[in-house]
Design an enzyme around this catalytic site. Structure first.
Site, PDB file in Angstrom:
ATOM      1  N   ASP A   6    -116.418  -6.592 -45.096  1.00 52.10           N
ATOM      2  CA  ASP A   6    -115.846  -5.203 -44.942  1.00 52.10           C
ATOM      3  C   ASP A   6    -115.133  -4.916 -46.285  1.00 52.10           C
ATOM      4  O   ASP A   6    -114.366  -5.516 -46.682  1.00 52.10           O
ATOM      5  CB  ASP A   6    -115.362  -4.670 -43.885  1.00 52.10           C
ATOM      6  N   HIS A  61    -121.483  -7.568 -49.242  1.00 52.87           N
ATOM      7  CA  HIS A  61    -120.844  -6.355 -48.170  1.00 52.87           C
ATOM      8  C   HIS A  61    -121.502  -6.881 -46.586  1.00 52.87           C
ATOM      9  O   HIS A  61    -121.174  -6.173 -45.782  1.00 52.87           O
ATOM     10  CB  HIS A  61    -121.457  -4.875 -48.482  1.00 52.87           C
TER      11      HIS A  61
END
Length: 418
Positions: A393, A389
């Site tokens: 995204d 992450h």
């Protein structure tokens, strides 16, 4: 004059190795290219063969010792060691070694392997002789039915009585182990962790601690791909010299197209920098007797379905024989793992640093799904995309996985690149 036996040149990504097994003792006669020793690295087991013909004079590094690239591990005394049958004359005679003459009597010659003997690697033959294994009980997993060291080890590891010790690690032990008794009479065995298993453990722990790993899931209807395989399987295999059409090639091609659309998924993090790769090197996880390994399809974008299937099959054969080279498992920008071949219905694949994403395939299972307001039975597969992450995204990860789903459910998109 002596000949030094040296460890192979190791790549920069593999700083050292461990002596696993010596197949010869000091004083043994060896011939050129005969297997002498196995060296285990973090990625593969490397076989070191005799650089010439002669006698093993000295062992400098014993089993369990750590060695570096091109380090001397033994010493040979050169000489010819061609054996002769008793009574041979003229050109049939062989020159003796500088140390001693090696002769073979008619009785000994009758015990030598015949042309009808099964094909086996030198390491496998050594184990067969040491353990007096009946080769009729062995099934060769190597090329053309060749019996490998792993085949013999698997046979030897089969339980013969109810009191056979349970070894918690599925890998054959490369170094000595010791049984541990208990007051209740139950048996355990302590086996040192292999370098590969230790490295895998280290990398998995590193991935969990150094990445912000999340996983997104989806499911895909495998019906269209299965229909293509059913329709063209025989013709595909005939035209491409026996290469079978599987599912992996479709997922590799779909991943390539998705990676082009979402370059962040094909990138890696190097310190505070993001490295965007202008190519797709796809790692494909395959099983081996030593554990899971991930050889890499280089420049996969230039490969068609047949080329991908052929390379994956070759990787699988090499993995079984322990013949994968370090270079074949180095690098990679994205990884695909198929737990479905072992029956996994759903799982969370773990990242393979420094890559930022990995795709998990799973078992195909007939399930009821809603199709235009009606319940239909379809062959469905759950897909899982684990991603870092920090780099990717959630929106990108979801769209990437949806792209793969769309391409698999409409395979013509792969041809049209739409």
């Amino acid at each position: 004059m002596t000949i030094k036996i040296k460890a192979p040149t190791l790549p920069e990504s593999v700083p050292d190795g461990t002596i696993a097994t010596w197949y010869k003792n000091v004083g043994d006669v060896v011939t050129r290219d005969e297997l002498l020793v196995d060296i285990e690295t973090d990625k593969v087991v490397i076989e070191v063969v005799a650089p010439g013909t002669g006698t093993l004079k000295e062992i400098l590094r014993n089993a369990g010792d750590t060695i570096t690239s091109n380090e001397s591990i033994g010493v040979m005394e050169p000489g010819q060691t061609v054996a002769t049958a008793e009574g041979a004359t003229g050109d049939e005679s062989a020159t003796a070694t500088t140390a001693e003459t090696v002769s073979v009597t008619a009785e000994e010659a009758s015990e030598m392997p015949s042309p009808d003997s099964p094909i086996m690697s030198p390491a496998a033959r050594k184990l067969v002789e040491e353990n007096q294994v009946d080769t009729n009980h062995l099934a060769g997993s190597g090329k053309d039915g060749r019996i490998t060291k792993e085949d013999v080890l698997r046979y030897l590891d089969k339980p013969t009585t109810s009191t056979t010790a349970f070894v918690p690690d599925s890998e054959p032990a490369m170094v000595s182990s010791r049984p541990i008794g208990s007051p209740s009479g139950r048996i355990e065995e302590r086996v040192p962790m292999s370098r590969l298993r230790a490295k895998v453990a280290e990398r998995l722990l590193q991935a969990k601690q150094s990445t912000a790993m999340l996983t997104t899931f989806n499911e895909v209807n495998m019906g269209p791909v299965m229909a293509i395989r059913t329709r063209y399987r025989e013709e595909f295999e005939r035209i491409h010299d026996g290469v079978r059409l599987g599912f992996m090639s479709f997922f590799v091609r779909a991943a390539i197209e998705a990676l082009k659309r979402f370059p962040a998924v094909n990138a890696s993090i190097d310190g505070n920098d993001i490295v965007y790769h202008g190519y797709q090197d796809i790692g494909v996880a395959v099983s081996s007797p030593r554990g899971l390994v991930v050889p890499v399809l280089r420049n996969a974008d230039s490969m068609g379905l047949a080329k991908i299937e052929k390379e994956v099959r070759n990787f699988g054969e090499k993995a079984k024989d322990g013949k994968l080279a370090i270079e074949e498992m180095t690098g990679g920008t994205f990884t695909i793992s198929n737990g479905g071949v072992f029956g996994s219905l759903l799982s969370t694949p773990i990242l393979n640093p420094p890559q930022t994403a990995i795709l998990g395939m799973h078992k195909i299972q007939d399930r009821p799904v809603a199709v235009e307001g009606e319940v239909k039975i379809r062959p469905m597969m759950y897909l899982a995309l684990s991603y870092d992450h920090r780099m990717i995204d959630g929106k990108e990860a979801v769209q990437f996985l949806v792209t793969i789903k769309d391409l698999i459910e409409e395979p013509t998109r792969l041809i049209l690149e739409i």
